[in-house]
Design a protein around this motif. Sequence first.
Motif, mmCIF file in Angstrom:
data_model
loop_
_atom_site.group_PDB
_atom_site.id
_atom_site.type_symbol
_atom_site.label_atom_id
_atom_site.label_comp_id
_atom_site.label_asym_id
_atom_site.label_seq_id
_atom_site.Cartn_x
_atom_site.Cartn_y
_atom_site.Cartn_z
ATOM 1 N N ALA A 170 0.815 -1.222 0.000
ATOM 2 C CA ALA A 170 0.000 0.000 0.000
ATOM 3 C C ALA A 170 0.841 1.262 0.000
ATOM 4 O O ALA A 170 0.491 2.269 0.613
ATOM 5 N N GLY A 171 1.959 1.214 -0.693
ATOM 6 C CA GLY A 171 2.809 2.394 -0.782
ATOM 7 C C GLY A 171 3.440 2.811 0.530
ATOM 8 O O GLY A 171 3.799 3.971 0.714
ATOM 9 N N GLY A 172 3.563 1.868 1.467
ATOM 10 C CA GLY A 172 4.164 2.184 2.759
ATOM 11 C C GLY A 172 3.216 2.890 3.710
ATOM 12 O O GLY A 172 3.651 3.625 4.583
ATOM 13 N N ARG A 173 1.906 2.656 3.551
ATOM 14 C CA ARG A 173 0.918 3.360 4.380
ATOM 15 C C ARG A 173 0.249 2.470 5.421
ATOM 16 O O ARG A 173 -0.726 2.873 6.046
ATOM 17 N N LEU A 174 0.745 1.246 5.601
ATOM 18 C CA LEU A 174 0.105 0.331 6.543
ATOM 19 C C LEU A 174 0.632 0.580 7.958
ATOM 20 O O LEU A 174 1.780 0.285 8.274
ATOM 21 N N ARG A 175 -0.245 1.119 8.800
ATOM 22 C CA ARG A 175 0.154 1.464 10.165
ATOM 23 C C ARG A 175 -0.918 1.061 11.166
ATOM 24 O O ARG A 175 -2.113 1.187 10.886
ATOM 25 N N LEU A 176 -0.463 0.611 12.312
ATOM 26 C CA LEU A 176 -1.337 0.412 13.469
ATOM 27 C C LEU A 176 -0.782 1.281 14.596
ATOM 28 O O LEU A 176 0.378 1.129 14.990
ATOM 29 N N ALA A 177 -1.606 2.185 15.091
ATOM 30 C CA ALA A 177 -1.162 3.041 16.199
ATOM 31 C C ALA A 177 -0.972 2.195 17.454
ATOM 32 O O ALA A 177 -1.588 1.133 17.612
ATOM 33 N N ARG A 178 -0.124 2.683 18.350
ATOM 34 C CA ARG A 178 0.132 1.967 19.595
ATOM 35 C C ARG A 178 -1.149 1.901 20.426
ATOM 36 O O ARG A 178 -1.773 2.930 20.713
ATOM 37 N N LEU A 179 -1.546 0.692 20.841
ATOM 38 C CA LEU A 179 -2.708 0.535 21.710
ATOM 39 C C LEU A 179 -2.355 0.794 23.169
ATOM 40 O O LEU A 179 -3.126 1.393 23.914
ATOM 41 N N LEU A 180 -1.195 0.297 23.583
ATOM 42 C CA LEU A 180 -0.767 0.447 24.977
ATOM 43 C C LEU A 180 0.435 1.384 25.032
ATOM 44 O O LEU A 180 1.491 1.089 24.468
ATOM 45 N N SER A 181 0.256 2.511 25.695
ATOM 46 C CA SER A 181 1.330 3.501 25.842
ATOM 47 C C SER A 181 1.636 3.691 27.325
ATOM 48 O O SER A 181 0.754 3.536 28.174
ATOM 49 N N ALA A 182 2.881 4.065 27.612
ATOM 50 C CA ALA A 182 3.272 4.286 28.998
ATOM 51 C C ALA A 182 4.468 5.232 29.044
ATOM 52 O O ALA A 182 5.218 5.359 28.072
ATOM 53 N N PHE A 183 4.634 5.886 30.165
ATOM 54 C CA PHE A 183 5.820 6.712 30.402
ATOM 55 C C PHE A 183 5.946 6.922 31.900
ATOM 56 O O PHE A 183 5.010 6.663 32.672
ATOM 57 N N ILE A 184 7.115 7.382 32.331
ATOM 58 C CA ILE A 184 7.342 7.731 33.740
ATOM 59 C C ILE A 184 7.843 9.160 33.785
ATOM 60 O O ILE A 184 8.751 9.531 33.034
ATOM 61 N N GLU A 185 7.235 9.984 34.654
ATOM 62 C CA GLU A 185 7.691 11.357 34.807
ATOM 63 C C GLU A 185 7.788 11.715 36.282
ATOM 64 O O GLU A 185 7.146 11.081 37.136
ATOM 65 N N ALA A 186 8.615 12.710 36.574
ATOM 66 C CA ALA A 186 8.841 13.151 37.946
ATOM 67 C C ALA A 186 8.449 14.606 38.103
ATOM 68 O O ALA A 186 8.735 15.427 37.226
ATOM 69 N N GLU A 187 7.803 14.940 39.221
ATOM 70 C CA GLU A 187 7.391 16.306 39.527
ATOM 71 C C GLU A 187 8.390 16.970 40.469
ATOM 72 O O GLU A 187 8.905 16.331 41.393
ATOM 73 N N ASP A 188 8.594 18.270 40.253
ATOM 74 C CA ASP A 188 9.504 19.056 41.079
ATOM 75 C C ASP A 188 10.874 18.365 41.130
ATOM 76 O O ASP A 188 11.421 18.082 42.204
ATOM 77 N N ALA A 189 11.407 18.090 39.956
ATOM 78 C CA ALA A 189 12.682 17.377 39.844
ATOM 79 C C ALA A 189 13.850 18.339 39.989
ATOM 80 O O ALA A 189 13.840 19.430 39.423
ATOM 81 N N ARG A 190 14.859 17.918 40.737
ATOM 82 C CA ARG A 190 16.031 18.753 40.976
ATOM 83 C C ARG A 190 17.292 17.915 40.807
ATOM 84 O O ARG A 190 17.331 16.744 41.185
ATOM 85 N N VAL A 191 18.311 18.547 40.262
ATOM 86 C CA VAL A 191 19.565 17.845 40.011
ATOM 87 C C VAL A 191 20.268 17.539 41.333
ATOM 88 O O VAL A 191 20.335 18.391 42.233
#
Length: 320
Positions: free
Chosen positions: A164-185
Amino acid sequence: MAISLERLNAAPRLIIRAELVPIAGRRFQPTGFPDLGAAEYDHPTEPYRMLLVESPQSMANRMEKVCWDEAAKDWRPPLKGLPRVDVYDQHGELLTNSVLEAHRLNSPYILESKDTTVMDLLKRELGLLGESLPVDVSKLARTVFKYDPNAVLHGLFLAKKELAGGRLRLARLLSAFIEAEDARVAPNGGVKNDRVNPTGPTNQGFGNVPFHRDEYVARRIDAYFVLDLALLRSYGLGDIAETFLILFALYKIQHFLDEGLRLRTACDFDVKHVEVLRPARFQLPTADEIDRELPGLIERLRAEGLFAAENLRVRYDVKS
């Protein structure tokens, strides 16, 4: 089935948040990016900095790591029998597979090999789609689910002009990430000591070498998991397949939280609290409950022809 998923039937998303704490002390080491280092950014409403501890791309790989038994070169026991594509060299030695490859079915070891088994199968089952024709995403999802169901959860981009001309895609069903609040070095460092020649040439690996390193502390660290239930239902895979994919996603989440939180040498977390943000009052099943349900679902999906009877095999000749 012992696990009730009824509260998910009309929900567009399942959203889970897990509060994490460093397993020892307060410091942790976030992921880093080329030419950027740690990904810091301003909180949109509060006067402090945020920090991306683990990216969605990395989390997808880490959630698959808890599915795979590296010693046995196979799925973990509750997932045994899931279809995948295995790649062997010219001597019959296993090289890799579609679970471990960065681009899953789109791996060059699968689609760039002289062995066109998978390419021919995709053309046959999806049809030779012209570049100007609309993509049948449901048919794509059903086909990928049959031969590599993990790629339906992970997401897939078949970037081949012949498909299909390189148009076959399935979006990610399960996504995840980890983030930190008030982060300091939390700056620190050390020295690599040379007990034989402390003043030797450091560009050759000799000598004493001081180094600087930045770790972080944060007020709060959260892992977020989002399962796109509306997108899953749009594929039209049927009730059994949808149930399986939901439990497969929950398997990844629960086992990651149980055993996958040592992200780096200086980044190891414990779970403080887990909550379901949406839909309200959905009871999250335990890892043990999920483990008991999955084998029966896998058997049923294979018996009904929704899973391939055997793993696809591709030969990839390795140059000596």
